[in-house]
Enzyme design. Structure first.
Site, mmCIF file in Angstrom:
data_model
loop_
_atom_site.group_PDB
_atom_site.id
_atom_site.type_symbol
_atom_site.label_atom_id
_atom_site.label_comp_id
_atom_site.label_asym_id
_atom_site.label_seq_id
_atom_site.Cartn_x
_atom_site.Cartn_y
_atom_site.Cartn_z
ATOM 1 N N ASN A 14 0.872 -1.176 0.000
ATOM 2 C CA ASN A 14 0.000 0.000 0.000
ATOM 3 C C ASN A 14 0.910 1.226 0.000
ATOM 4 O OD1 ASN A 14 -1.827 2.042 0.448
ATOM 5 N ND2 ASN A 14 -2.242 1.510 2.582
ATOM 6 N N TRP A 15 1.011 1.841 -1.170
ATOM 7 C CA TRP A 15 1.933 2.982 -1.292
ATOM 8 C C TRP A 15 1.395 4.234 -0.619
ATOM 9 C CZ3 TRP A 15 4.135 3.170 -7.011
ATOM 10 C CH2 TRP A 15 4.983 2.073 -7.199
ATOM 11 N N LYS A 16 0.119 4.249 -0.259
ATOM 12 C CA LYS A 16 -0.521 5.451 0.305
ATOM 13 C C LYS A 16 -0.284 6.640 -0.646
ATOM 14 C CE LYS A 16 0.306 3.497 4.808
ATOM 15 N NZ LYS A 16 0.067 3.650 6.211
ATOM 16 N N HIS A 74 -9.468 1.107 4.503
ATOM 17 C CA HIS A 74 -8.212 1.322 5.245
ATOM 18 C C HIS A 74 -8.512 2.271 6.405
ATOM 19 C CE1 HIS A 74 -4.160 2.537 6.261
ATOM 20 N NE2 HIS A 74 -3.749 1.461 5.614
ATOM 21 N N GLU A 116 -6.983 4.687 7.563
ATOM 22 C CA GLU A 116 -6.752 6.113 7.280
ATOM 23 C C GLU A 116 -7.953 6.716 6.561
ATOM 24 O OE1 GLU A 116 -2.958 5.606 5.351
ATOM 25 O OE2 GLU A 116 -2.075 5.079 7.287
ATOM 26 N N GLU A 165 -5.606 -5.113 10.313
ATOM 27 C CA GLU A 165 -4.608 -4.071 10.531
ATOM 28 C C GLU A 165 -4.894 -3.328 11.830
ATOM 29 O OE1 GLU A 165 -2.517 -2.934 6.711
ATOM 30 O OE2 GLU A 165 -4.169 -1.562 6.934
ATOM 31 N N GLY A 217 2.182 2.116 10.605
ATOM 32 C CA GLY A 217 3.121 3.222 10.443
ATOM 33 C C GLY A 217 3.806 3.640 11.732
ATOM 34 N N SER A 263 3.237 -2.327 10.226
ATOM 35 C CA SER A 263 4.697 -2.327 10.409
ATOM 36 C C SER A 263 5.365 -3.655 10.057
ATOM 37 C CB SER A 263 5.044 -1.876 11.835
ATOM 38 O OG SER A 263 4.569 -0.556 12.062
ATOM 39 N N GLY A 281 2.722 -1.274 4.223
ATOM 40 C CA GLY A 281 2.750 0.152 3.899
ATOM 41 C C GLY A 281 4.173 0.623 3.629
ATOM 42 N N GLY A 282 4.793 1.209 4.630
ATOM 43 C CA GLY A 282 6.120 1.825 4.490
ATOM 44 C C GLY A 282 7.145 0.949 3.768
HETATM 45 C C1 PEP Z 1 -0.819 0.077 5.805
HETATM 46 O O1 PEP Z 1 -0.824 1.228 5.441
HETATM 47 O O2 PEP Z 1 -1.716 -0.675 5.413
HETATM 48 C C2 PEP Z 1 0.251 -0.389 6.687
HETATM 49 C C3 PEP Z 1 0.148 -1.562 7.219
HETATM 50 O O3 PEP Z 1 1.294 0.487 6.898
HETATM 51 P P1 PEP Z 1 2.703 0.144 7.591
HETATM 52 O O4 PEP Z 1 3.189 -1.166 7.006
HETATM 53 O O5 PEP Z 1 3.595 1.280 7.226
HETATM 54 O O6 PEP Z 1 2.461 0.032 9.053
#
Ligand code: PEP
Length: 248
Positions: A10-12, A95, A97, A167, A173, A213, A234-235
């Site tokens: 997930n590049w956001k 998601h 966010e 999640e 994040g 994470s 994500g990251g």
């Molecule tokens: C996400 O945005 O779905 C996510 C899990 O982010 P991260 O891996 O950065 O915690």
């Protein structure tokens, strides 16, 4: 039954179209693994360059959101038919966010899940609790409520094709990952909830990811839990390390 693992990035709101092309060129050889479904969920403007850059590879492209209407006066939104026309296969829905910043409710998400299936898109439906809910001991009840509301009226044949991403909001994040036992406990409860609403067979088929994470160091242990079929990343999906996560 064995479920094919699925690792989705997930590049956001990261990567320009030019960066997309350059990054995917580097990533391609690192994720050349057909034992796993590899998906990159990119910003809407990056979908076309990402489709071009992944042509002929095992990488599928996903979107990060979609409207529940076919088209119309919804400035700034993206319609399901636009995604499929561009070759998109997956769409992240719900998601945390978007639930928080865009006020997406379970009622709206239920409409989005149904609309995605109408168009042959595979939803990656996110659910997860806050730290406050975890501390109060209501995690499993809250997740069950999210799943039941978001899937109300969705037939078993669709649920079997979809992906659910657990999640925990406190792990997204933050660098704080759920332990493999915490993640497995909730993913197992999600599968039991699906069995309760539908059947054991449907529960055995639905793929459940963990997200929060995930990185190259912790992915192997998380993904080896019996009810965790891969991850939503994500990251770490913005770095070549994503290749290591796919391959573990
Ligand atoms: C996400 O945005 O779905 C996510 C899990 O982010 P991260 O891996 O950065 O915690």
């Amino acid at each position: 039954m064995s479920r094919k693992r699925i690792v989705a990035g997930n590049w956001k709101m990261n990567m320009t179209p030019a960066e997309t092309t350059a990054f995917i060129a580097k990533l391609r050889p690192l994720v050349d693994n057909t034992e796993v479904d590899v998906v990159l969920c990119v910003p809407a403007i990056d979908i076309i360059p990402a489709m071009t850059a992944t042509r002929g590879t095992n990488i599928e492209i996903g979107a990060q959101n979609m409207h529940f209407e076919e088209n119309g006066a919804y400035t700034g939104e993206i319609a399901p038919g636009m995604l499929t026309d561009a070759g998109v296969k997956y769409v992240i829905l719900g998601h945390s966010e978007r639930r928080e910043y865009n006020h997406e409710t379970d009622e709206v998400l239920n409409k989005k899940v149904k609309k995605a299936f109408e168009h042959g898109l595979t939803p990656i439906l996110c659910c997860g609790e806050t730290l406050e809910q975890r501390n109060k001991g209501i995690t499993l009840d809250f997740i069950r409520m999210q799943i039941k509301s978001d899937l109300a009226g969705v037939p078993a044949s669709d649920v079997e094709e979809m992906v659910i991403a657990y999640e925990p909001i406190w792990a997204i994040g933050t660098g704080e990952t759920a332990t493999s036992a915490q993640a497995e406990e909730v993913c197992k409860a999600i599968r039991e909830c699906i069995a309760e609403i539908y059947s054991e067979g449907t529960a055995e088929r639905v793929r459940i990811q963990y997200g929060g994470s995930v990185n190259a160091a912790n992915a192997k242990e998380l993904f080896s839990q019996p009810d965790i079929d891969g991850g939503l990343v994500g990251g770490a999906s913005l770095k070549p390390d994503f290749g290591k996560i796919v391959n573990c």
